[in-house]
Write a protein that holds these residues in place. Structure first.
Motif, short mmCIF file in Angstrom:
data_model
loop_
_atom_site.label_atom_id
_atom_site.label_comp_id
_atom_site.label_asym_id
_atom_site.label_seq_id
_atom_site.Cartn_x
_atom_site.Cartn_y
_atom_site.Cartn_z
N ARG A 230 41.93 40.23 42.89
CA ARG A 230 40.99 39.48 43.73
C ARG A 230 41.51 38.04 43.87
NH1 ARG A 230 38.13 43.19 40.89
NH2 ARG A 230 36.23 44.09 41.77
N HIS B 236 37.81 35.28 41.37
CA HIS B 236 37.08 36.19 40.48
C HIS B 236 37.96 37.36 40.01
CE1 HIS B 236 32.92 34.57 41.32
NE2 HIS B 236 33.53 34.17 42.41
N ARG C 252 29.37 43.56 37.91
CA ARG C 252 30.66 43.01 37.48
C ARG C 252 30.51 41.50 37.28
NH1 ARG C 252 35.27 40.59 39.70
NH2 ARG C 252 37.12 40.93 38.44
N TYR D 12 26.16 37.33 43.29
CA TYR D 12 25.62 36.07 42.82
C TYR D 12 26.56 35.38 41.82
CZ TYR D 12 21.09 38.01 44.48
OH TYR D 12 20.08 38.54 45.21
N ASN D 13 26.19 34.15 41.48
CA ASN D 13 26.88 33.41 40.42
C ASN D 13 25.88 33.07 39.31
OD1 ASN D 13 29.49 33.33 41.44
ND2 ASN D 13 29.24 31.35 42.42
N PHE E 52 32.30 44.50 46.19
CA PHE E 52 30.97 43.93 46.45
C PHE E 52 31.03 43.04 47.69
CE2 PHE E 52 31.45 44.53 41.90
CZ PHE E 52 30.26 45.12 41.51
N ARG F 210 30.79 34.49 54.29
CA ARG F 210 31.03 35.48 53.23
C ARG F 210 30.83 36.90 53.76
NH1 ARG F 210 27.50 34.56 48.21
NH2 ARG F 210 29.00 35.96 47.24
N TYR G 104 34.35 39.24 52.54
CA TYR G 104 34.44 40.25 51.48
C TYR G 104 34.98 41.59 52.00
CZ TYR G 104 32.18 36.90 48.40
OH TYR G 104 31.90 35.78 47.66
N HIS H 91 38.46 43.43 51.02
CA HIS H 91 38.45 44.80 50.48
C HIS H 91 39.45 45.68 51.23
CE1 HIS H 91 34.01 43.96 49.33
NE2 HIS H 91 34.84 43.51 48.41
N ARG I 220 42.73 44.61 49.85
CA ARG I 220 42.94 44.86 48.41
C ARG I 220 42.87 46.35 48.09
NH1 ARG I 220 39.71 44.73 43.76
NH2 ARG I 220 37.73 44.43 44.86
C1 HEM Z 1 32.85 30.58 52.00
C2 HEM Z 1 32.50 30.87 50.74
C3 HEM Z 1 33.07 32.00 49.98
C4 HEM Z 1 34.11 32.83 50.28
C5 HEM Z 1 35.00 32.81 51.52
C6 HEM Z 1 34.25 33.77 49.19
C7 HEM Z 1 35.22 34.74 49.12
C8 HEM Z 1 35.39 35.62 48.08
C9 HEM Z 1 36.42 36.62 47.98
C10 HEM Z 1 37.50 36.82 49.02
C11 HEM Z 1 36.24 37.29 46.83
C12 HEM Z 1 37.08 38.45 46.29
C13 HEM Z 1 36.36 39.74 46.57
C14 HEM Z 1 37.18 40.97 46.24
O1 HEM Z 1 38.40 40.91 46.17
O2 HEM Z 1 36.55 42.03 46.06
C15 HEM Z 1 35.08 36.75 46.20
C16 HEM Z 1 34.54 37.21 45.02
C17 HEM Z 1 33.31 36.82 44.56
N1 HEM Z 1 32.49 35.82 45.06
FE1 HEM Z 1 32.88 34.66 46.64
N2 HEM Z 1 33.30 33.51 48.25
C18 HEM Z 1 32.54 32.45 48.69
C19 HEM Z 1 31.47 31.89 48.05
C20 HEM Z 1 30.77 32.48 47.03
C21 HEM Z 1 29.46 32.11 46.56
C22 HEM Z 1 28.63 30.97 47.14
C23 HEM Z 1 29.12 32.97 45.55
C24 HEM Z 1 27.87 33.08 44.74
C25 HEM Z 1 26.68 32.62 45.11
C26 HEM Z 1 30.24 33.90 45.38
C27 HEM Z 1 30.29 34.91 44.46
C28 HEM Z 1 31.35 35.78 44.30
C29 HEM Z 1 31.42 36.78 43.26
C30 HEM Z 1 30.36 37.08 42.22
C31 HEM Z 1 32.65 37.42 43.42
C32 HEM Z 1 33.21 38.54 42.54
C33 HEM Z 1 32.81 39.88 43.07
C34 HEM Z 1 33.35 40.98 42.17
O3 HEM Z 1 33.01 40.96 40.98
O4 HEM Z 1 34.10 41.83 42.66
N3 HEM Z 1 31.22 33.57 46.29
N4 HEM Z 1 34.57 35.70 46.96
#
Ligand code: HEM
Length: 503
Positions: free
Chosen positions: A53, A56, A93, A128-129, A315, A335, A339, A343, A346
Protein backbone atom coordinates in the motif's frame (compact mmCIF):
# COMPACT_ATOMS: atom_id res chain seq x y z
CA UNK A 1 -2.87 -43.92 15.12
CA UNK A 2 0.16 -42.94 13.05
CA UNK A 3 -0.07 -39.54 11.43
CA UNK A 4 -0.65 -39.73 7.68
CA UNK A 5 2.29 -38.06 5.92
CA UNK A 6 1.35 -34.89 4.06
CA UNK A 7 1.57 -35.51 0.35
CA UNK A 8 3.38 -32.73 -1.44
CA UNK A 9 2.21 -32.16 -4.98
CA UNK A 10 3.01 -29.87 -7.85
CA UNK A 11 0.69 -26.89 -8.31
CA UNK A 12 -1.23 -29.16 -10.67
CA UNK A 13 -1.74 -31.93 -8.11
CA UNK A 14 0.96 -34.41 -9.18
CA UNK A 15 2.28 -36.19 -6.04
CA UNK A 16 6.00 -35.59 -5.46
CA UNK A 17 7.71 -38.39 -3.49
CA UNK A 18 10.72 -36.26 -2.55
CA UNK A 19 10.02 -32.52 -2.67
CA UNK A 20 13.74 -31.62 -2.52
CA UNK A 21 14.60 -33.65 -5.60
CA UNK A 22 15.36 -31.93 -8.90
CA UNK A 23 15.57 -33.63 -12.26
CA UNK A 24 19.12 -33.61 -13.63
CA UNK A 25 21.36 -35.46 -16.01
CA UNK A 26 23.41 -37.95 -14.00
CA UNK A 27 24.44 -37.28 -10.45
CA UNK A 28 25.94 -33.83 -10.97
CA UNK A 29 23.51 -32.22 -13.39
CA UNK A 30 22.90 -30.06 -15.36
CA UNK A 31 19.18 -29.63 -14.65
CA UNK A 32 16.34 -30.52 -16.98
CA UNK A 33 13.88 -28.01 -18.40
CA UNK A 34 11.18 -30.67 -18.09
CA UNK A 35 11.29 -30.37 -14.28
CA UNK A 36 7.98 -28.51 -14.05
CA UNK A 37 7.94 -28.47 -10.26
CA UNK A 38 11.35 -26.78 -9.94
CA UNK A 39 10.59 -24.19 -12.60
CA UNK A 40 7.08 -23.57 -11.32
CA UNK A 41 8.30 -23.18 -7.73
CA UNK A 42 11.04 -20.70 -8.66
CA UNK A 43 8.87 -18.78 -11.10
CA UNK A 44 6.10 -18.42 -8.54
CA UNK A 45 8.57 -17.39 -5.84
CA UNK A 46 9.96 -14.74 -8.20
CA UNK A 47 6.48 -13.24 -8.35
CA UNK A 48 5.48 -13.48 -4.67
CA UNK A 49 5.49 -9.75 -3.97
CA UNK A 50 2.69 -7.41 -4.89
CA UNK A 51 2.94 -3.63 -4.47
CA UNK A 52 2.60 -2.64 -0.86
CA UNK A 53 0.00 0.00 0.00
CA UNK A 54 1.36 3.45 -0.90
CA UNK A 55 0.28 4.54 2.60
CA UNK A 56 -0.75 2.34 5.53
CA UNK A 57 1.56 -0.44 4.32
CA UNK A 58 2.21 -1.98 7.75
CA UNK A 59 -0.91 -3.41 9.31
CA UNK A 60 -2.69 -6.09 11.29
CA UNK A 61 -6.16 -7.49 10.87
CA UNK A 62 -8.87 -9.65 12.39
CA UNK A 63 -12.47 -10.69 11.91
CA UNK A 64 -15.41 -10.15 14.19
CA UNK A 65 -18.87 -8.69 14.10
CA UNK A 66 -20.83 -5.48 14.48
CA UNK A 67 -23.89 -5.66 16.72
CA UNK A 68 -26.70 -3.10 16.90
CA UNK A 69 -27.22 -2.11 20.55
CA UNK A 70 -29.67 0.80 20.24
CA UNK A 71 -32.40 1.85 17.83
CA UNK A 72 -30.98 4.20 15.20
CA UNK A 73 -33.64 3.80 12.49
CA UNK A 74 -34.76 7.44 12.81
CA UNK A 75 -31.30 8.42 11.49
CA UNK A 76 -30.34 5.65 9.08
CA UNK A 77 -32.27 3.13 6.98
CA UNK A 78 -29.42 0.69 6.23
CA UNK A 79 -30.69 -2.87 6.65
CA UNK A 80 -27.83 -4.08 8.85
CA UNK A 81 -28.70 -1.39 11.42
CA UNK A 82 -32.47 -1.92 11.44
CA UNK A 83 -32.88 -4.22 14.47
CA UNK A 84 -31.39 -4.20 17.94
CA UNK A 85 -29.25 -7.32 18.40
CA UNK A 86 -28.60 -7.80 14.66
CA UNK A 87 -25.04 -8.94 13.99
CA UNK A 88 -23.00 -8.34 10.82
CA UNK A 89 -19.69 -10.02 10.05
CA UNK A 90 -16.77 -7.60 10.07
CA UNK A 91 -13.13 -7.47 9.02
CA UNK A 92 -10.85 -4.83 10.53
CA UNK A 93 -7.36 -3.78 9.47
CA UNK A 94 -5.31 -1.50 11.71
CA UNK A 95 -2.20 0.18 10.36
CA UNK A 96 0.43 2.85 10.70
CA UNK A 97 0.56 5.34 7.83
CA UNK A 98 3.96 6.49 6.65
CA UNK A 99 6.21 3.47 7.17
CA UNK A 100 6.90 0.60 4.81
CA UNK A 101 5.58 -2.94 5.24
CA UNK A 102 8.40 -3.88 7.62
CA UNK A 103 8.37 -0.69 9.71
CA UNK A 104 7.87 -0.53 13.48
CA UNK A 105 4.39 -0.60 15.00
CA UNK A 106 5.36 1.96 17.65
CA UNK A 107 6.00 4.78 15.16
CA UNK A 108 4.70 8.27 15.92
CA UNK A 109 2.03 8.25 13.27
CA UNK A 110 -1.75 8.17 13.01
CA UNK A 111 -3.25 4.66 13.02
CA UNK A 112 -5.60 3.43 10.33
CA UNK A 113 -8.80 1.75 11.53
CA UNK A 114 -10.42 0.24 8.43
CA UNK A 115 -13.61 -1.78 8.83
CA UNK A 116 -15.38 -3.92 6.27
CA UNK A 117 -18.97 -4.86 7.13
CA UNK A 118 -20.39 -7.71 5.06
CA UNK A 119 -24.03 -6.58 5.05
CA UNK A 120 -27.06 -7.99 3.27
CA UNK A 121 -27.03 -4.87 1.07
CA UNK A 122 -23.40 -5.28 0.07
CA UNK A 123 -20.08 -4.43 1.63
CA UNK A 124 -19.78 -1.24 3.65
CA UNK A 125 -16.29 0.05 4.39
CA UNK A 126 -15.70 2.52 7.18
CA UNK A 127 -12.12 3.59 6.44
CA UNK A 128 -11.26 5.55 9.55
CA UNK A 129 -8.26 6.71 11.57
CA UNK A 130 -7.59 6.82 15.30
CA UNK A 131 -7.68 10.63 15.23
CA UNK A 132 -10.88 12.67 14.86
CA UNK A 133 -9.23 15.20 12.52
CA UNK A 134 -6.78 15.11 9.61
CA UNK A 135 -3.85 17.10 8.19
CA UNK A 136 -5.51 18.52 5.09
CA UNK A 137 -8.80 19.86 3.78
CA UNK A 138 -7.65 20.21 0.16
CA UNK A 139 -7.19 16.81 -1.49
CA UNK A 140 -4.49 17.98 -3.92
CA UNK A 141 -2.20 18.41 -0.90
CA UNK A 142 -2.30 14.71 0.01
CA UNK A 143 0.60 13.52 -2.21
CA UNK A 144 2.74 16.52 -1.13
CA UNK A 145 2.00 15.89 2.50
CA UNK A 146 2.61 12.14 2.34
CA UNK A 147 5.91 12.60 0.48
CA UNK A 148 7.19 14.77 3.33
CA UNK A 149 6.43 11.96 5.77
CA UNK A 150 8.29 9.41 3.65
CA UNK A 151 11.95 9.35 2.56
CA UNK A 152 14.15 12.09 1.14
CA UNK A 153 14.56 11.35 -2.59
CA UNK A 154 18.37 11.51 -2.37
CA UNK A 155 19.39 10.37 1.10
CA UNK A 156 16.56 7.81 1.30
CA UNK A 157 16.20 8.81 4.94
CA UNK A 158 13.26 10.19 6.89
CA UNK A 159 13.86 13.94 6.80
CA UNK A 160 12.88 16.39 9.59
CA UNK A 161 13.33 19.31 7.17
CA UNK A 162 10.73 17.97 4.76
CA UNK A 163 8.49 17.03 7.66
CA UNK A 164 8.48 20.44 9.35
CA UNK A 165 8.75 22.46 6.14
CA UNK A 166 5.34 21.09 5.20
CA UNK A 167 3.78 22.00 8.53
CA UNK A 168 5.05 25.56 8.61
CA UNK A 169 3.48 26.17 5.20
CA UNK A 170 0.14 24.51 5.93
CA UNK A 171 -1.44 25.84 9.09
CA UNK A 172 -4.61 23.76 8.80
CA UNK A 173 -2.48 20.74 9.79
CA UNK A 174 -1.68 22.20 13.24
CA UNK A 175 -4.59 20.51 15.06
CA UNK A 176 -3.69 17.04 13.80
CA UNK A 177 0.05 17.59 14.39
CA UNK A 178 -0.63 18.51 18.01
CA UNK A 179 -2.55 15.26 18.47
CA UNK A 180 0.28 13.42 16.73
CA UNK A 181 2.93 14.90 19.02
CA UNK A 182 0.93 14.30 22.18
CA UNK A 183 1.32 10.80 23.64
CA UNK A 184 -1.83 9.83 21.68
CA UNK A 185 0.52 9.90 18.66
CA UNK A 186 1.82 6.50 19.76
CA UNK A 187 -1.03 4.22 20.92
CA UNK A 188 0.21 1.41 23.16
CA UNK A 189 -1.60 -1.18 21.02
CA UNK A 190 -4.32 -1.23 18.39
CA UNK A 191 -6.74 -2.38 21.08
CA UNK A 192 -6.17 0.75 23.15
CA UNK A 193 -7.19 3.44 20.68
CA UNK A 194 -10.42 4.84 19.25
CA UNK A 195 -11.59 5.04 15.65
CA UNK A 196 -13.13 8.13 14.04
CA UNK A 197 -14.77 8.77 10.70
CA UNK A 198 -13.08 12.18 10.75
CA UNK A 199 -15.03 13.16 7.68
CA UNK A 200 -18.63 14.25 7.63
CA UNK A 201 -20.87 11.64 6.01
CA UNK A 202 -24.57 11.78 5.21
CA UNK A 203 -27.04 9.28 6.58
CA UNK A 204 -30.71 9.19 5.68
CA UNK A 205 -33.69 7.32 7.06
CA UNK A 206 -36.40 5.42 5.20
CA UNK A 207 -38.55 8.57 5.03
CA UNK A 208 -35.84 10.32 3.03
CA UNK A 209 -34.78 12.69 5.82
CA UNK A 210 -31.01 13.12 5.95
CA UNK A 211 -28.45 14.37 8.43
CA UNK A 212 -24.74 15.00 8.47
CA UNK A 213 -22.99 12.46 10.69
CA UNK A 214 -19.63 11.65 12.25
CA UNK A 215 -18.94 8.19 13.66
CA UNK A 216 -16.87 7.42 16.75
CA UNK A 217 -15.67 3.98 17.85
CA UNK A 218 -14.60 4.21 21.47
CA UNK A 219 -12.26 1.51 22.76
CA UNK A 220 -13.81 -0.62 25.52
CA UNK A 221 -10.24 -1.43 26.59
CA UNK A 222 -9.61 2.26 27.35
CA UNK A 223 -6.88 4.45 25.90
CA UNK A 224 -3.26 3.53 26.53
CA UNK A 225 -0.33 5.33 24.99
CA UNK A 226 3.47 5.15 24.91
CA UNK A 227 5.68 8.07 25.70
CA UNK A 228 8.43 9.00 23.28
CA UNK A 229 11.17 6.99 24.96
CA UNK A 230 9.02 3.89 25.46
CA UNK A 231 8.02 3.98 21.81
CA UNK A 232 11.61 4.33 20.61
CA UNK A 233 12.74 1.45 22.79
CA UNK A 234 9.86 -0.78 21.73
CA UNK A 235 10.49 -0.06 18.03
CA UNK A 236 13.94 -1.62 18.45
CA UNK A 237 12.99 -4.46 20.76
CA UNK A 238 9.81 -5.58 19.04
CA UNK A 239 8.88 -3.74 15.85
CA UNK A 240 5.78 -5.95 15.54
CA UNK A 241 4.47 -5.45 19.06
CA UNK A 242 0.97 -4.31 17.98
CA UNK A 243 0.55 -7.26 15.60
CA UNK A 244 1.65 -9.60 18.37
CA UNK A 245 -0.70 -7.99 20.89
CA UNK A 246 -3.75 -8.18 18.61
CA UNK A 247 -3.10 -11.74 17.46
CA UNK A 248 -2.37 -13.09 20.93
CA UNK A 249 -5.32 -11.33 22.62
CA UNK A 250 -7.75 -12.83 20.14
CA UNK A 251 -6.04 -16.21 20.25
CA UNK A 252 -6.48 -16.44 24.01
CA UNK A 253 -10.16 -15.41 23.81
CA UNK A 254 -9.73 -11.84 25.03
CA UNK A 255 -11.76 -10.25 22.21
CA UNK A 256 -11.27 -6.49 21.95
CA UNK A 257 -14.34 -4.35 21.35
CA UNK A 258 -15.36 -0.80 20.57
CA UNK A 259 -18.65 1.01 21.25
CA UNK A 260 -20.04 2.86 18.24
CA UNK A 261 -21.54 6.32 18.54
CA UNK A 262 -22.95 8.75 15.99
CA UNK A 263 -22.99 12.53 16.09
CA UNK A 264 -25.71 14.09 13.93
CA UNK A 265 -26.09 17.60 12.53
CA UNK A 266 -28.86 19.16 10.45
CA UNK A 267 -28.22 21.34 7.42
CA UNK A 268 -29.40 24.41 9.38
CA UNK A 269 -26.99 23.65 12.21
CA UNK A 270 -24.19 23.20 9.69
CA UNK A 271 -24.80 26.67 8.27
CA UNK A 272 -24.30 28.19 11.73
CA UNK A 273 -20.96 26.44 12.40
CA UNK A 274 -17.94 28.74 12.65
CA UNK A 275 -16.11 26.36 10.25
CA UNK A 276 -17.23 24.34 7.24
CA UNK A 277 -19.03 21.07 7.92
CA UNK A 278 -16.78 19.66 5.18
CA UNK A 279 -13.55 20.67 6.93
CA UNK A 280 -12.02 17.53 8.44
CA UNK A 281 -9.37 19.45 10.32
CA UNK A 282 -12.12 20.29 12.84
CA UNK A 283 -14.08 18.28 15.41
CA UNK A 284 -17.78 18.74 16.14
CA UNK A 285 -18.19 20.01 19.73
CA UNK A 286 -19.60 17.10 21.76
CA UNK A 287 -21.76 19.39 23.91
CA UNK A 288 -23.60 20.75 20.89
CA UNK A 289 -23.61 17.45 19.00
CA UNK A 290 -23.79 14.71 21.64
CA UNK A 291 -22.59 11.16 20.98
CA UNK A 292 -25.45 8.73 20.49
CA UNK A 293 -24.68 5.04 21.02
CA UNK A 294 -25.87 2.56 18.41
CA UNK A 295 -23.59 -0.46 18.27
CA UNK A 296 -20.60 -2.53 19.23
CA UNK A 297 -17.69 -3.84 17.17
CA UNK A 298 -16.05 -7.03 18.46
CA UNK A 299 -12.93 -8.73 17.06
CA UNK A 300 -12.85 -12.41 17.95
CA UNK A 301 -11.22 -14.31 15.08
CA UNK A 302 -7.73 -14.23 13.65
CA UNK A 303 -7.25 -14.65 9.93
CA UNK A 304 -5.87 -18.02 8.93
CA UNK A 305 -3.69 -16.54 6.19
CA UNK A 306 -2.31 -13.04 6.53
CA UNK A 307 -1.53 -12.44 2.86
CA UNK A 308 -4.83 -13.73 1.48
CA UNK A 309 -7.08 -12.11 4.02
CA UNK A 310 -5.33 -8.96 5.28
CA UNK A 311 -2.75 -7.95 2.69
CA UNK A 312 -5.32 -8.47 -0.05
CA UNK A 313 -8.13 -6.70 1.80
CA UNK A 314 -9.32 -3.70 -0.21
CA UNK A 315 -11.12 -1.00 1.76
CA UNK A 316 -12.66 2.11 0.23
CA UNK A 317 -14.97 4.88 1.46
CA UNK A 318 -16.79 4.40 -1.86
CA UNK A 319 -17.85 0.87 -0.87
CA UNK A 320 -21.12 1.87 0.76
CA UNK A 321 -24.69 0.66 1.35
CA UNK A 322 -28.08 2.32 0.90
CA UNK A 323 -28.75 5.27 3.23
CA UNK A 324 -25.06 6.02 3.86
CA UNK A 325 -23.11 8.31 1.57
CA UNK A 326 -20.20 10.69 1.39
CA UNK A 327 -20.73 14.37 2.05
CA UNK A 328 -19.31 16.97 -0.32
CA UNK A 329 -16.07 17.13 1.72
CA UNK A 330 -13.53 17.39 -1.14
CA UNK A 331 -10.97 15.18 0.63
CA UNK A 332 -13.57 12.45 1.05
CA UNK A 333 -14.77 12.89 -2.52
CA UNK A 334 -11.19 12.38 -3.73
CA UNK A 335 -10.79 9.31 -1.57
CA UNK A 336 -13.83 7.80 -3.28
CA UNK A 337 -11.72 7.70 -6.44
CA UNK A 338 -8.30 6.97 -4.99
CA UNK A 339 -8.94 3.69 -3.16
CA UNK A 340 -10.55 1.58 -5.91
CA UNK A 341 -7.96 3.07 -8.27
CA UNK A 342 -5.09 1.85 -6.13
CA UNK A 343 -6.82 -1.53 -5.61
CA UNK A 344 -6.89 -2.08 -9.37
CA UNK A 345 -3.17 -1.36 -9.42
CA UNK A 346 -2.24 -3.26 -6.24
CA UNK A 347 -4.57 -6.28 -6.55
CA UNK A 348 -5.88 -6.20 -10.10
CA UNK A 349 -9.06 -5.22 -11.85
CA UNK A 350 -10.98 -8.10 -10.26
CA UNK A 351 -9.99 -7.21 -6.69
CA UNK A 352 -13.65 -7.52 -5.66
CA UNK A 353 -13.57 -11.23 -6.50
CA UNK A 354 -10.85 -11.99 -3.94
CA UNK A 355 -12.79 -13.87 -1.23
CA UNK A 356 -12.05 -11.35 1.54
CA UNK A 357 -13.44 -8.53 -0.62
CA UNK A 358 -16.35 -10.45 -2.10
CA UNK A 359 -19.77 -9.41 -0.81
CA UNK A 360 -22.07 -12.07 0.60
CA UNK A 361 -24.96 -10.08 -0.79
CA UNK A 362 -26.00 -11.38 -4.20
CA UNK A 363 -24.46 -9.23 -6.92
CA UNK A 364 -25.19 -8.82 -10.58
CA UNK A 365 -23.54 -6.31 -12.84
CA UNK A 366 -23.67 -6.91 -16.56
CA UNK A 367 -20.69 -4.66 -17.33
CA UNK A 368 -18.24 -5.81 -14.66
CA UNK A 369 -16.95 -8.74 -16.75
CA UNK A 370 -13.81 -10.63 -17.77
CA UNK A 371 -10.35 -9.20 -17.09
CA UNK A 372 -7.31 -10.73 -15.39
CA UNK A 373 -8.01 -13.32 -12.68
CA UNK A 374 -11.72 -13.76 -13.27
CA UNK A 375 -12.42 -16.50 -10.78
CA UNK A 376 -16.01 -16.47 -9.58
CA UNK A 377 -17.76 -17.86 -12.64
CA UNK A 378 -18.12 -14.44 -14.29
CA UNK A 379 -21.94 -14.54 -13.82
CA UNK A 380 -22.15 -17.67 -15.96
CA UNK A 381 -24.43 -17.34 -18.94
CA UNK A 382 -26.28 -14.27 -17.67
CA UNK A 383 -26.54 -11.28 -20.04
CA UNK A 384 -23.52 -8.98 -20.27
CA UNK A 385 -25.70 -5.93 -20.95
CA UNK A 386 -29.08 -4.80 -19.62
CA UNK A 387 -31.22 -7.29 -21.49
CA UNK A 388 -34.98 -7.13 -22.04
CA UNK A 389 -35.02 -10.87 -22.67
CA UNK A 390 -34.01 -12.44 -19.41
CA UNK A 391 -33.31 -9.54 -17.17
CA UNK A 392 -32.51 -10.87 -13.73
CA UNK A 393 -32.10 -7.39 -12.28
CA UNK A 394 -34.87 -6.23 -10.03
CA UNK A 395 -34.53 -2.47 -9.94
CA UNK A 396 -35.11 -1.38 -6.39
CA UNK A 397 -35.16 2.39 -6.26
CA UNK A 398 -34.79 3.66 -2.75
CA UNK A 399 -34.54 7.12 -4.23
CA UNK A 400 -33.43 8.47 -0.91
CA UNK A 401 -29.73 8.81 -1.45
CA UNK A 402 -30.29 10.03 -4.94
CA UNK A 403 -32.55 12.81 -3.76
CA UNK A 404 -30.10 13.81 -1.09
CA UNK A 405 -27.44 14.15 -3.78
CA UNK A 406 -29.67 16.40 -5.85
CA UNK A 407 -30.23 18.64 -2.86
CA UNK A 408 -26.64 19.56 -2.39
CA UNK A 409 -25.74 19.66 -6.05
CA UNK A 410 -25.17 23.37 -6.56
CA UNK A 411 -24.04 23.24 -10.19
CA UNK A 412 -25.80 24.76 -13.19
CA UNK A 413 -29.12 23.39 -14.39
CA UNK A 414 -28.73 20.45 -16.74
CA UNK A 415 -28.03 21.67 -20.27
CA UNK A 416 -30.75 21.36 -22.88
CA UNK A 417 -29.26 18.36 -24.69
CA UNK A 418 -29.97 16.15 -21.72
CA UNK A 419 -33.67 16.92 -22.03
CA UNK A 420 -35.02 14.06 -24.06
CA UNK A 421 -38.75 14.49 -23.65
CA UNK A 422 -41.20 13.75 -26.45
CA UNK A 423 -40.04 12.22 -29.67
CA UNK A 424 -36.94 14.35 -30.16
CA UNK A 425 -34.85 11.28 -31.03
CA UNK A 426 -37.13 10.50 -34.01
CA UNK A 427 -37.15 13.96 -35.62
CA UNK A 428 -33.86 13.61 -37.48
CA UNK A 429 -34.43 9.90 -38.11
CA UNK A 430 -37.67 10.80 -39.96
CA UNK A 431 -35.84 13.47 -41.95
CA UNK A 432 -33.23 10.87 -42.95
CA UNK A 433 -35.97 8.47 -44.10
CA UNK A 434 -37.37 11.23 -46.29
CA UNK A 435 -33.92 11.92 -47.77
CA UNK A 436 -33.56 8.19 -48.55
CA UNK A 437 -36.93 8.42 -50.33
CA UNK A 438 -35.39 10.79 -52.85
CA UNK A 439 -32.84 8.14 -53.91
CA UNK A 440 -34.47 5.29 -55.80
CA UNK A 441 -34.62 1.99 -53.88
CA UNK A 442 -32.94 3.32 -50.74
CA UNK A 443 -35.97 3.15 -48.44
CA UNK A 444 -36.51 -0.44 -49.56
CA UNK A 445 -32.81 -1.23 -49.07
CA UNK A 446 -32.98 0.05 -45.49
CA UNK A 447 -36.01 -2.15 -44.74
CA UNK A 448 -34.35 -5.15 -46.44
CA UNK A 449 -31.05 -4.75 -44.61
CA UNK A 450 -32.83 -4.53 -41.26
CA UNK A 451 -35.18 -7.44 -42.10
CA UNK A 452 -32.45 -9.96 -42.97
CA UNK A 453 -30.84 -9.26 -39.60
CA UNK A 454 -34.01 -9.20 -37.52
CA UNK A 455 -35.32 -12.39 -39.15
CA UNK A 456 -33.05 -14.38 -36.82
CA UNK A 457 -34.27 -12.73 -33.65
CA UNK A 458 -36.86 -13.93 -31.14
CA UNK A 459 -40.57 -12.99 -31.65
CA UNK A 460 -40.66 -10.48 -28.80
CA UNK A 461 -37.54 -8.77 -30.13
CA UNK A 462 -39.08 -8.60 -33.62
CA UNK A 463 -42.20 -6.95 -32.23
CA UNK A 464 -40.01 -4.39 -30.48
CA UNK A 465 -38.26 -3.63 -33.79
CA UNK A 466 -41.56 -3.12 -35.66
CA UNK A 467 -42.76 -0.78 -32.91
CA UNK A 468 -39.51 1.17 -32.91
CA UNK A 469 -39.45 1.80 -36.67
CA UNK A 470 -43.17 2.63 -36.76
CA UNK A 471 -42.24 5.72 -34.76
CA UNK A 472 -40.03 6.77 -37.67
CA UNK A 473 -42.50 5.82 -40.38
CA UNK A 474 -45.31 3.25 -40.45
CA UNK A 475 -44.34 2.26 -44.01
CA UNK A 476 -40.78 1.44 -42.91
CA UNK A 477 -42.15 -0.73 -40.11
CA UNK A 478 -44.55 -2.51 -42.47
CA UNK A 479 -41.81 -3.15 -45.04
CA UNK A 480 -39.54 -4.65 -42.39
CA UNK A 481 -42.32 -6.85 -41.00
CA UNK A 482 -43.36 -8.03 -44.47
CA UNK A 483 -39.87 -9.11 -45.38
CA UNK A 484 -39.06 -10.69 -42.01
CA UNK A 485 -42.17 -12.86 -42.29
CA UNK A 486 -41.21 -13.90 -45.77
CA UNK A 487 -37.65 -14.87 -44.81
CA UNK A 488 -38.43 -16.61 -41.56
CA UNK A 489 -42.18 -16.86 -40.92
CA UNK A 490 -41.84 -19.18 -37.93
CA UNK A 491 -39.42 -18.23 -35.20
CA UNK A 492 -36.55 -20.64 -35.70
CA UNK A 493 -33.79 -18.67 -34.08
CA UNK A 494 -33.55 -21.04 -31.15
CA UNK A 495 -34.15 -20.43 -27.49
CA UNK A 496 -33.15 -17.41 -25.52
CA UNK A 497 -29.37 -17.21 -25.27
CA UNK A 498 -29.40 -16.40 -21.58
CA UNK A 499 -30.01 -18.56 -18.62
CA UNK A 500 -30.06 -16.47 -15.52
CA UNK A 501 -31.11 -19.44 -13.37
CA UNK A 502 -27.41 -20.18 -13.12
CA UNK A 503 -26.71 -16.96 -11.24
C1 HEM B 1 -6.99 12.84 -0.21
C2 HEM B 1 -6.87 12.14 0.92
C3 HEM B 1 -6.49 10.71 0.95
C4 HEM B 1 -6.04 9.90 -0.04
C5 HEM B 1 -5.80 10.26 -1.51
C6 HEM B 1 -5.82 8.59 0.52
C7 HEM B 1 -5.33 7.51 -0.17
C8 HEM B 1 -5.08 6.27 0.36
C9 HEM B 1 -4.54 5.14 -0.36
C10 HEM B 1 -4.13 5.18 -1.82
C11 HEM B 1 -4.46 4.11 0.49
C12 HEM B 1 -3.95 2.69 0.19
C13 HEM B 1 -5.13 1.79 -0.01
C14 HEM B 1 -4.76 0.40 -0.48
O1 HEM B 1 -3.69 0.20 -1.04
O2 HEM B 1 -5.60 -0.50 -0.30
C15 HEM B 1 -4.98 4.55 1.75
C16 HEM B 1 -5.11 3.76 2.86
C17 HEM B 1 -5.81 4.15 3.98
N1 HEM B 1 -6.34 5.40 4.25
FE1 HEM B 1 -6.24 7.00 3.07
N2 HEM B 1 -6.14 8.61 1.85
C18 HEM B 1 -6.56 9.89 2.16
C19 HEM B 1 -7.00 10.33 3.38
C20 HEM B 1 -7.37 9.50 4.41
C21 HEM B 1 -8.14 9.90 5.57
C22 HEM B 1 -8.67 11.30 5.82
C23 HEM B 1 -8.33 8.77 6.34
C24 HEM B 1 -9.08 8.58 7.61
C25 HEM B 1 -10.06 9.36 8.05
C26 HEM B 1 -7.66 7.67 5.66
C27 HEM B 1 -7.61 6.37 6.11
C28 HEM B 1 -6.97 5.34 5.47
C29 HEM B 1 -6.84 4.01 6.01
C30 HEM B 1 -7.41 3.51 7.33
C31 HEM B 1 -6.11 3.27 5.08
C32 HEM B 1 -5.69 1.81 5.22
C33 HEM B 1 -6.72 0.89 4.64
C34 HEM B 1 -6.30 -0.55 4.80
O3 HEM B 1 -6.09 -0.96 5.95
O4 HEM B 1 -6.18 -1.25 3.79
N3 HEM B 1 -7.09 8.15 4.50
N4 HEM B 1 -5.33 5.89 1.66
Amino acid sequence: MAKKPVTVTTSQGYPIPNPFETQRIGEHGPLLLQDFNLIDSLAHFDRERIPERVVHAKGSGAYGYFEVTDDITDVVGSAFLNTIGKKTKALVRFSTVGGELGSADAARDPRGFAIKLYTEEGNLDWVYNNTPVFFIRDPIKFPHFIHTQKRNPQTHLKDPNMFWDYIIQNQEAIHQFMILFSDRGTPATYRHMNGYSGHTYKWSNEKGEWKYVQIHLISDQGIKTLNNEEAVELSGKNPDHAQEDLFNSIEKGDAPSWTAYVQTMTEEEAEKLPFSVYDLTKVWPHKQFPLRRFGKLVLNENPSNYFAEIEQAAFSPSHTVPYQEASADPVLQSRLFSYPDTHRHRLGVNYAQIPVNCPYAKTFNPVIRDGAMTVNGNYGSAPNYLSTLENPVEFKQTGVNYQAKQEYYQGPALPFHWKVEGDIDYVQARALYKVLGKQPGQQKALAHNIAVHVANALPQIRQGVYKLFAKVDQKLSNDIRGEVEQINPKQTAGKCPYNHQKL
